[in-house]
Design an enzyme around this catalytic site. Structure first.
Site, PDB file in Angstrom:
ATOM      1  N   CYS A  23     -11.721  -0.994  16.418  1.00  0.00           N
ATOM      2  CA  CYS A  23     -12.605  -0.142  15.688  1.00  0.00           C
ATOM      3  C   CYS A  23     -12.409  -0.795  14.306  1.00  0.00           C
ATOM      4  O   CYS A  23     -11.282  -1.365  13.855  1.00  0.00           O
ATOM      5  CB  CYS A  23     -12.351   1.289  15.656  1.00  0.00           C
ATOM      6  SG  CYS A  23     -12.398   1.987  17.342  1.00  0.00           S
ATOM      7  N   GLY A  50     -16.546  -3.016  16.231  1.00  0.00           N
ATOM      8  CA  GLY A  50     -16.831  -1.998  17.218  1.00  0.00           C
ATOM      9  C   GLY A  50     -18.528  -1.916  17.181  1.00  0.00           C
ATOM     10  O   GLY A  50     -19.088  -1.875  15.859  1.00  0.00           O
ATOM     11  N   ASN A 124      -8.267   3.357  13.781  1.00  0.00           N
ATOM     12  CA  ASN A 124      -8.292   1.842  14.491  1.00  0.00           C
ATOM     13  C   ASN A 124      -7.004   1.876  15.454  1.00  0.00           C
ATOM     14  O   ASN A 124      -6.045   1.835  14.679  1.00  0.00           O
ATOM     15  CB  ASN A 124      -8.602   0.876  13.267  1.00  0.00           C
ATOM     16  CG  ASN A 124      -8.467  -0.610  14.246  1.00  0.00           C
ATOM     17  OD1 ASN A 124      -8.655  -0.456  15.105  1.00  0.00           O
ATOM     18  ND2 ASN A 124      -8.235  -1.521  13.294  1.00  0.00           N
ATOM     19  N   GLY A 125      -7.179   1.780  16.646  1.00  0.00           N
ATOM     20  CA  GLY A 125      -5.968   1.613  17.481  1.00  0.00           C
ATOM     21  C   GLY A 125      -5.962   2.318  18.665  1.00  0.00           C
ATOM     22  O   GLY A 125      -7.072   2.869  19.278  1.00  0.00           O
ATOM     23  N   CYS A 266      -0.535  -7.440  15.568  1.00  0.00           N
ATOM     24  CA  CYS A 266      -1.379  -8.088  16.992  1.00  0.00           C
ATOM     25  C   CYS A 266      -1.756  -9.578  16.729  1.00  0.00           C
ATOM     26  O   CYS A 266      -2.129  -9.928  15.692  1.00  0.00           O
ATOM     27  CB  CYS A 266      -2.457  -7.401  17.011  1.00  0.00           C
ATOM     28  SG  CYS A 266      -3.699  -7.907  18.542  1.00  0.00           S
ATOM     29  N   TYR A 272      -8.970 -13.802  17.856  1.00  0.00           N
ATOM     30  CA  TYR A 272     -10.497 -13.598  18.315  1.00  0.00           C
ATOM     31  C   TYR A 272     -10.824 -12.176  17.575  1.00  0.00           C
ATOM     32  O   TYR A 272     -12.023 -12.441  17.056  1.00  0.00           O
ATOM     33  CB  TYR A 272     -10.403 -13.105  19.685  1.00  0.00           C
ATOM     34  CG  TYR A 272     -11.791 -12.375  20.218  1.00  0.00           C
ATOM     35  CD1 TYR A 272     -12.781 -13.157  20.474  1.00  0.00           C
ATOM     36  CD2 TYR A 272     -11.944 -11.184  20.452  1.00  0.00           C
ATOM     37  CE1 TYR A 272     -13.841 -12.747  20.706  1.00  0.00           C
ATOM     38  CE2 TYR A 272     -13.113 -10.446  20.900  1.00  0.00           C
ATOM     39  CZ  TYR A 272     -14.126 -11.365  21.159  1.00  0.00           C
ATOM     40  OH  TYR A 272     -15.384 -10.845  21.541  1.00  0.00           O
ATOM     41  N   SER A 313     -16.636 -17.273  18.230  1.00  0.00           N
ATOM     42  CA  SER A 313     -15.065 -17.324  18.188  1.00  0.00           C
ATOM     43  C   SER A 313     -14.581 -18.624  18.582  1.00  0.00           C
ATOM     44  O   SER A 313     -13.213 -18.723  18.169  1.00  0.00           O
ATOM     45  CB  SER A 313     -14.631 -16.364  19.236  1.00  0.00           C
ATOM     46  OG  SER A 313     -15.006 -16.217  20.507  1.00  0.00           O
ATOM     47  N   ASP A 375     -12.920 -22.446  23.794  1.00  0.00           N
ATOM     48  CA  ASP A 375     -13.270 -21.233  23.557  1.00  0.00           C
ATOM     49  C   ASP A 375     -12.092 -20.457  23.225  1.00  0.00           C
ATOM     50  O   ASP A 375     -10.917 -20.846  23.336  1.00  0.00           O
ATOM     51  CB  ASP A 375     -13.901 -20.799  24.926  1.00  0.00           C
ATOM     52  CG  ASP A 375     -14.673 -19.322  25.057  1.00  0.00           C
ATOM     53  OD1 ASP A 375     -14.962 -18.827  23.719  1.00  0.00           O
ATOM     54  OD2 ASP A 375     -15.211 -18.746  25.830  1.00  0.00           O
ATOM     55  N   ASP A 376     -12.081 -19.142  22.724  1.00  0.00           N
ATOM     56  CA  ASP A 376     -10.849 -18.396  22.482  1.00  0.00           C
ATOM     57  C   ASP A 376     -10.148 -17.967  23.459  1.00  0.00           C
ATOM     58  O   ASP A 376      -8.466 -17.855  23.271  1.00  0.00           O
ATOM     59  CB  ASP A 376     -11.050 -17.444  21.475  1.00  0.00           C
ATOM     60  CG  ASP A 376     -12.155 -16.399  22.105  1.00  0.00           C
ATOM     61  OD1 ASP A 376     -11.471 -15.187  22.712  1.00  0.00           O
ATOM     62  OD2 ASP A 376     -13.363 -16.317  22.074  1.00  0.00           O
ATOM     63  N   CYS A 463       3.116  -8.852  18.019  1.00  0.00           N
ATOM     64  CA  CYS A 463       2.866  -8.127  19.247  1.00  0.00           C
ATOM     65  C   CYS A 463       2.277  -9.112  20.245  1.00  0.00           C
ATOM     66  O   CYS A 463       1.153  -9.556  19.868  1.00  0.00           O
ATOM     67  CB  CYS A 463       1.938  -6.887  19.155  1.00  0.00           C
ATOM     68  SG  CYS A 463       1.671  -6.316  20.884  1.00  0.00           S
TER      69      CYS A 463
END
Length: 544
Positions: A23, A50, A124-125, A266, A272, A313, A375-376, A463
């Site tokens: 989000c 989002g 967000n998460g 992350c 991306y 991307s 591509d990603d 992560c």
């Protein structure tokens, strides 16, 4: 049967769904400015995070008005609706659902009345102990004499549960209640929330999702990405620290620490999720992607005539690959800018059109050429399979696919709605088998260590779970994970289950276990989030 509503959707074809963003959140405290319009433009810059729903909450000091609906930011808000949102503090949210279905009730910001005023919150998460928080909320409701679980609106998002916890302390201010409740929350959360007077921002102790602080001439901004600061003319101050709560009101800005920081940002944000004009951990996303492409070229060189990106991307990694390899860069694919990032497959006829709804080849560029296609990521492999076929039909002599991330082998439980583990093509196939599956002449992925080095962020502060299966935050049992975990709880309550919430551990469907094999269910790390449900709701205003 779903009916058309006249709105464009990011979901045109369900079988092709790739990684879906979490989000985007935005908050502004700026007396004297048009905070609703600032929030609108901030959300516009975060639309990529989002596309299911969007909402804005505004306070004038005595009331909070929430305006939200299903759809894109530009579809939800009009000049008239923004003019009606007057105040000095606002928050906004653009949503892709990771817990709870895609329905109006789960659109954000979510709203609660408190003993001393009102609360609106955007998240967000994705939380991993939602079942524990739901039990805690029910216990607090019983202790205060309120009706427990299932008595409020039909929201089934973890965000509504979190807002309920903060609002459940009549003896405390919102600031004090947040400091009391946030240490109990597990998972990924970058929050913006507000009461009638103040703006708040908070980030989980691991800082998995980004959150930044910016300065306006007459106020402050909190946002998911630095690109949102740029679009409203705010200067970047710093990132909100993991485990930090920020409060902004007429007395200025103050910071509280509610948990010890253990940074695990992350890694997929760099690959991306984030905009290329955003910076994370002091490193520009575009710079990281170009460097990743260079490393990919050094690792996996191939003789070819052109390097082409899969827009958007794959573009910057393709530029890096071309720069390092010396192979000319070219735009070989044109993207339909008015089709969202993923699509739906409603019929076999549309399936045959497939990727052409989103991308169209430039035949004059492609015909007779040996192509490196960058591509990603690869999730299911369906998109790449269709892309390779389309390029060959356009006359490509060879198609060599290069991916600027390692193979995605594990689902995300921290705010990205990946496929279930059973659907991840890299989970069951070797690279050669994936290459044969998509019909490419060759296929290669960037090495995980090379990607990490490109970010310049230390490995132990990232992560990497979707790539290596090492989850930095402990996960509950599989049946207590998944997008529709709260809907399972609510179904039990509606079906007449005991009002005592101890039964929430046995859910009816909707959990991660639905898509797992017996072997997967007892393996570590655990796997799989359930698929999503699409519903539609009308425009409503509330919270006054």
């Amino acid at each position: 049967m779903p009916r058309g509503d006249g709105l464009l959707s990011h979901e045109l074809l369900p079988g092709e769904k790739g990684p879906q963003d979490a989000c985007g959140v935005f908050g502004v405290w700026a007396p004297g400015d048009e905070v609703a319009k600032l929030t609108y433009f901030g959300l516009y810059a975060l639309q990529h995070r989002g596309q299911e729903s969007a909402g804005i909450a505004v306070s004038d000091g005595s009331h909070i008005v929430v305006y939200k609906d299903m759809g894109l930011v530009s579809q939800v808000f009009t000049e008239a609706s923004l003019e009606s949102l007057k105040g000095h503090v606002a928050i906004g949210h653009t949503r892709y659902s990771t817990t709870g279905s895609s329905v109006w009730e789960n659109a954000q910001p979510t709203f609660r009345a408190t003993a001393t005023g009102h609360l609106a919150l955007g998240h967000n998460g994705n939380l991993t102990n939602t079942h524990e928080l739901k039990r805690r909320l029910a216990d607090l409701a019983v202790a205060s004499g309120e009706l427990p679980l299932g008595t409020r609106m039909q929201s089934t998002s973890d965000t509504d549960t979190l807002a309920g916890l903060i609002a459940s302390h009549p003896e405390l201010s919102v600031e004090s209640a947040a400091l009391l409740e946030l240490p109990h929350v597990r998972g990924a959360f970058s929050l913006v929330f507000m009461d009638d007077d103040a703006l708040y921002g908070a980030r989980d102790p691991q800082g998995i999702r980004p959150l930044v602080l910016g300065r306006l001439e007459r106020g402050w901004v909190i946002a998911s990405e630095t690109a949102a600061l740029d679009i409203v003319g705010a200067s970047f101050v710093r990132e909100v620290e993991p485990g930090e709560l920020i409060v902004i009101d007429e007395n200025g800005l103050r910071s509280h620490r509610f948990a010890e920081a253990d940074p695990k940002g992350c890694l997929f944000e760099f690959v991306y999720l984030a905009r290329p004009d955003t910076s994370i951990s002091g490193r520009g996303i575009q710079t990281v992607r170009v460097e990743t492409g260079r490393r990919l070229a050094r690792e996996h060189a191939v003789e070819a005539d052109l390097v082409i990106p899969v827009p958007e991307s794959g573009r910057y990694a393709a530029i890096g690959y071309a720069q390092e390899s010396g192979i000319p860069f070219a735009e070989g694919l044109v993207k339909n800018a008015y089709v969202g990032r993923t699509f739906i497959q409603p019929s076999q006829t549309i399936r045959q059109l497939g990727i052409r709804l989103k991308l169209n080849p430039l035949r004059d560029v492609i015909a007779g050429q040996r192509l490196v296609v960058v591509d990603d990521s690869i999730v299911r492999g369906n998109t790449q399979r269709a892309l390779v076929r389309m390029l060959r039909e356009a006359g490509a002599k060879e198609v060599h696919v290069r991916i600027s991330s390692p193979p995605v082998k594990w689902p995300c439980f921290y705010g990205i709605d990946f496929a279930t583990r059973a659907e991840l093509v890299a989970n069951g196939l070797t690279v050669d088998e994936i290459c044969n599956s998509i019909g490419a002449d060759s296929l290669a992925f960037v090495d995980l260590e090379e990607l990490i080095e490109a970010t310049t962020v230390p490995k132990d502060k990232l992560c990497r779970a979707c790539f290596d299966g090492v989850y930095p935050i402990d996960l509950p049992e599989p049946e207590l994970l998944g997008k529709h975990v709260l809907e399972g709880i609510e179904r039990r309550a509606v079906a007449g289950a005991s009002a005592d919430v101890e039964g929430v551990t046995t859910l009816i469907g909707g959990g991660a276990a639905d898509a797992l094999t017996v072997r997967d269910r007892f393996a570590r790390p655990t796997a799989g989030a359930a698929g999503r449900v699409v519903c539609r709701g009308g425009r409503r205003r509330g919270g006054r």
